[in-house]
Every structure is written in structure tokens, then in C-alpha cells.
Design a protein around this motif. Structure first.
Motif, PDB file in Angstrom:
ATOM      1  N   MET A   1      36.691  72.758   0.921  1.00  0.00           N
ATOM      2  CA  MET A   1      36.533  71.328   0.947  1.00  0.00           C
ATOM      3  C   MET A   1      35.316  70.907   0.120  1.00  0.00           C
ATOM      4  O   MET A   1      35.361  69.876  -0.540  1.00  0.00           O
ATOM      5  N   MET A   2      34.257  71.701   0.168  1.00  0.00           N
ATOM      6  CA  MET A   2      33.062  71.365  -0.623  1.00  0.00           C
ATOM      7  C   MET A   2      33.369  71.396  -2.116  1.00  0.00           C
ATOM      8  O   MET A   2      32.805  70.634  -2.889  1.00  0.00           O
ATOM      9  N   PHE A   3      34.279  72.274  -2.510  1.00  0.00           N
ATOM     10  CA  PHE A   3      34.691  72.331  -3.912  1.00  0.00           C
ATOM     11  C   PHE A   3      35.249  70.972  -4.340  1.00  0.00           C
ATOM     12  O   PHE A   3      34.920  70.456  -5.413  1.00  0.00           O
ATOM     13  N   SER A   4      36.090  70.378  -3.494  1.00  0.00           N
ATOM     14  CA  SER A   4      36.666  69.069  -3.804  1.00  0.00           C
ATOM     15  C   SER A   4      35.606  67.976  -3.817  1.00  0.00           C
ATOM     16  O   SER A   4      35.669  67.053  -4.636  1.00  0.00           O
ATOM     17  N   VAL A   5      34.634  68.076  -2.927  1.00  0.00           N
ATOM     18  CA  VAL A   5      33.570  67.064  -2.885  1.00  0.00           C
ATOM     19  C   VAL A   5      32.739  67.128  -4.168  1.00  0.00           C
ATOM     20  O   VAL A   5      32.406  66.092  -4.749  1.00  0.00           O
ATOM     21  N   PHE A   6      32.412  68.336  -4.630  1.00  0.00           N
ATOM     22  CA  PHE A   6      31.652  68.460  -5.879  1.00  0.00           C
ATOM     23  C   PHE A   6      32.440  67.882  -7.050  1.00  0.00           C
ATOM     24  O   PHE A   6      31.885  67.217  -7.919  1.00  0.00           O
ATOM     25  N   GLY A  46      41.893  70.141   2.942  1.00  0.00           N
ATOM     26  CA  GLY A  46      40.653  70.498   3.642  1.00  0.00           C
ATOM     27  C   GLY A  46      40.246  69.484   4.692  1.00  0.00           C
ATOM     28  O   GLY A  46      39.866  69.846   5.804  1.00  0.00           O
ATOM     29  N   SER A  47      40.329  68.203   4.363  1.00  0.00           N
ATOM     30  CA  SER A  47      39.906  67.188   5.331  1.00  0.00           C
ATOM     31  C   SER A  47      40.882  67.078   6.495  1.00  0.00           C
ATOM     32  O   SER A  47      40.466  66.872   7.636  1.00  0.00           O
ATOM     33  N   ALA A  48      42.177  67.225   6.217  1.00  0.00           N
ATOM     34  CA  ALA A  48      43.152  67.177   7.319  1.00  0.00           C
ATOM     35  C   ALA A  48      42.965  68.367   8.252  1.00  0.00           C
ATOM     36  O   ALA A  48      43.031  68.219   9.478  1.00  0.00           O
ATOM     37  N   ARG A  49      42.709  69.531   7.692  1.00  0.00           N
ATOM     38  CA  ARG A  49      42.466  70.705   8.537  1.00  0.00           C
ATOM     39  C   ARG A  49      41.212  70.505   9.378  1.00  0.00           C
ATOM     40  O   ARG A  49      41.204  70.798  10.574  1.00  0.00           O
ATOM     41  N   LEU A  50      40.161  69.998   8.766  1.00  0.00           N
ATOM     42  CA  LEU A  50      38.936  69.740   9.512  1.00  0.00           C
ATOM     43  C   LEU A  50      39.183  68.720  10.617  1.00  0.00           C
ATOM     44  O   LEU A  50      38.752  68.909  11.756  1.00  0.00           O
ATOM     45  N   LEU A  51      39.898  67.656  10.303  1.00  0.00           N
ATOM     46  CA  LEU A  51      40.146  66.602  11.282  1.00  0.00           C
ATOM     47  C   LEU A  51      41.022  67.093  12.422  1.00  0.00           C
ATOM     48  O   LEU A  51      40.673  66.945  13.589  1.00  0.00           O
ATOM     49  N   PHE A 123      28.675  66.657   4.366  1.00  0.00           N
ATOM     50  CA  PHE A 123      29.625  67.755   4.455  1.00  0.00           C
ATOM     51  C   PHE A 123      28.955  69.119   4.380  1.00  0.00           C
ATOM     52  O   PHE A 123      29.549  70.111   4.787  1.00  0.00           O
ATOM     53  N   ALA A 124      27.747  69.188   3.870  1.00  0.00           N
ATOM     54  CA  ALA A 124      27.033  70.471   3.854  1.00  0.00           C
ATOM     55  C   ALA A 124      26.695  70.930   5.264  1.00  0.00           C
ATOM     56  O   ALA A 124      26.511  72.127   5.501  1.00  0.00           O
ATOM     57  N   ARG A 125      26.647  70.017   6.204  1.00  0.00           N
ATOM     58  CA  ARG A 125      26.322  70.359   7.595  1.00  0.00           C
ATOM     59  C   ARG A 125      27.541  70.788   8.401  1.00  0.00           C
ATOM     60  O   ARG A 125      27.396  71.266   9.513  1.00  0.00           O
ATOM     61  N   VAL A 126      28.737  70.616   7.855  1.00  0.00           N
ATOM     62  CA  VAL A 126      29.952  70.990   8.568  1.00  0.00           C
ATOM     63  C   VAL A 126      30.091  72.505   8.521  1.00  0.00           C
ATOM     64  O   VAL A 126      30.004  73.116   7.466  1.00  0.00           O
ATOM     65  N   ARG A 127      30.324  73.086   9.684  1.00  0.00           N
ATOM     66  CA  ARG A 127      30.446  74.543   9.745  1.00  0.00           C
ATOM     67  C   ARG A 127      31.813  74.966   9.229  1.00  0.00           C
ATOM     68  O   ARG A 127      32.809  74.272   9.408  1.00  0.00           O
ATOM     69  N   ALA A 128      31.855  76.107   8.615  1.00  0.00           N
ATOM     70  CA  ALA A 128      33.121  76.644   8.125  1.00  0.00           C
ATOM     71  C   ALA A 128      33.917  77.199   9.296  1.00  0.00           C
ATOM     72  O   ALA A 128      33.359  77.803  10.201  1.00  0.00           O
ATOM     73  N   ASP A 129      35.231  77.013   9.263  1.00  0.00           N
ATOM     74  CA  ASP A 129      36.055  77.526  10.347  1.00  0.00           C
ATOM     75  C   ASP A 129      36.810  78.785   9.937  1.00  0.00           C
ATOM     76  O   ASP A 129      37.712  79.213  10.614  1.00  0.00           O
ATOM     77  N   ALA A 130      36.436  79.358   8.802  1.00  0.00           N
ATOM     78  CA  ALA A 130      37.101  80.563   8.326  1.00  0.00           C
ATOM     79  C   ALA A 130      36.060  81.626   8.002  1.00  0.00           C
ATOM     80  O   ALA A 130      34.907  81.323   7.730  1.00  0.00           O
TER      81      ALA A 130
END
Length: 187
Positions: A1-6, A46-51, A123-130
Motif C-alpha cells: 500500500m505504501m508503494f501506491s501512496v508514494f 491495499g486499502s480495502a484489505r486494510l479496511l 500510513f507509515a504508522r500502519v502496521r503490516a499484516d503480512a
């Protein structure tokens, strides 16, 4: 998801650098739109998975999602109205700064760069779920076999933490995927 944000930070810059009134304008804009399509698909996944997996608790899914969709509608409608006002206010903007042509759309592009850059902080503060990053995940499908051909290996065995199987999920704890061929080089 961070890749898309960048990439969402870089896309408005790519659009601002589009050459104007030359033969390369169309292919350049098409290439930028193709990149935007790829980035949007990555962002959506990425955002749908996070949500749906990490943010919304299962017990209150209907309340959370109703509020989420209501805010998406309010923000989506308001942003179009404010964007139109900004275009009207900057309709007389003309000029050039280096390779960037200034026009009525330049403030919108600059604002989108700023807002996307600010979102990186959140988004840098969001923990990875993988357990695996993008490169490691993609590398799982391109391992070389002993014969030198591409090898994707057998299907993974989903073994959860504490010996649970994939169907025995509890909120917040996800099974690990063990690829049988991943550690074959250690044998």
C-alpha cells in the motif's frame, strides 16, 4: 500500500511535466494514465484489505461501514465542489517555471502532491499484516528449480499460529503460509 501512496505523490508531478502542444503529448499522457491505473488498482486492493481485515471489527461491521460510506460520499462530493472553486479562482494563472507550465490546473496538482505527501506520515504508522514484503511475495512465484526453469511450486499449506488451521481464524490472528519449496536450498 505504501508503494501506491508514494506513486500518488509522483503522479501529479508527472502530469505537470507533460509536454504541451507537441507530438509527444498524447503518448506521454497515455503512459501517465497507465501508471495511474496500476497505482489505483494497488491502492484499491491495499486499502480495502486494510479496511475490511485490519480496521473494522467484525462485531460492528455494519455500523462502521455505514459511517465509512457516508463520509466517502460527503468527502467525494465536497472535493469536487471545492476543486471547481479552485479552478475558477485560478483561471487567470499563466506562465512557466522551468519545465512546468502554469495554468488553472497547477494549484490542483500541487495540492494533490501536498495531501499525498501528508498521507505518507499517517500510513507509515500502519502496521503490516503480512510477514512478507512486495518483493519477497513476488519472489515466491519466480524461484528457479534445479533444471533452471521457472517454478511456482506446490500449493501452500496454511498453518495458523498455535497449530490452528486456516479455517480456525480468530480476529487479529491470521495463519502463516508455509511454501514447501521455499527452504529447499537449505537441505
Amino acid at each position: 500500500m505504501m508503494f501506491s501512496v508514494f506513486w500518488r505523490v509522483l503522479l501529479p508531478v508527472i502530469y505537470m511535466l507533460t509536454p504541451r502542444n507537441v507530438a509527444l503529448s498524447l503518448p506521454y499522457a497515455m503512459f501517465a494514465s497507465m501508471i495511474q491505473g496500476v497505482v489505483d488498482v494497488g491502492w484499491t486492493i491495499g486499502s480495502a484489505r486494510l479496511l475490511y481485515v485490519g480496521v473494522v471489527p467484525t462485531a460492528k461491521k455494519s455500523e462502521y461501514m455505514a459511517l465509512h460510506y457516508a463520509w466517502i460520499g460527503v468527502i467525494g462530493g465536497t472535493s469536487q465542489l471545492l476543486g471547481g472553486r479552485l479552478l475558477d479562482a485560478s483561471s487567470n494563472l499563466t506562465g512557466q517555471i522551468g519545465a512546468i507550465s502554469l495554468d488553472a490546473y497547477t494549484p490542483l496538482f500541487v495540492l494533490s502532491v501536498i495531501l499525498a505527501a501528508v498521507s505518507i506520515v499517517f500510513f507509515a504508522r500502519v502496521r503490516a499484516d503480512a510477514e512478507y514484503g512486495v518483493g519477497e511475495f513476488a519472489g515466491m512465484f519466480t524461484r528457479q528449480s534445479a533444471a533452471g526453469r521457472q517454478f511456482a511450486g506446490p500449493l501452500p499449506v496454511c498453518q495458523g499460529r498455535n497449530g490452528r488451521r486456516a479455517g480456525d481464524r480468530t480476529p487479529g490472528k491470521w495463519p502463516r503460509v508455509r511454501w514447501p519449496w521455499m527452504n529447499s536450498w537449505r537441505r
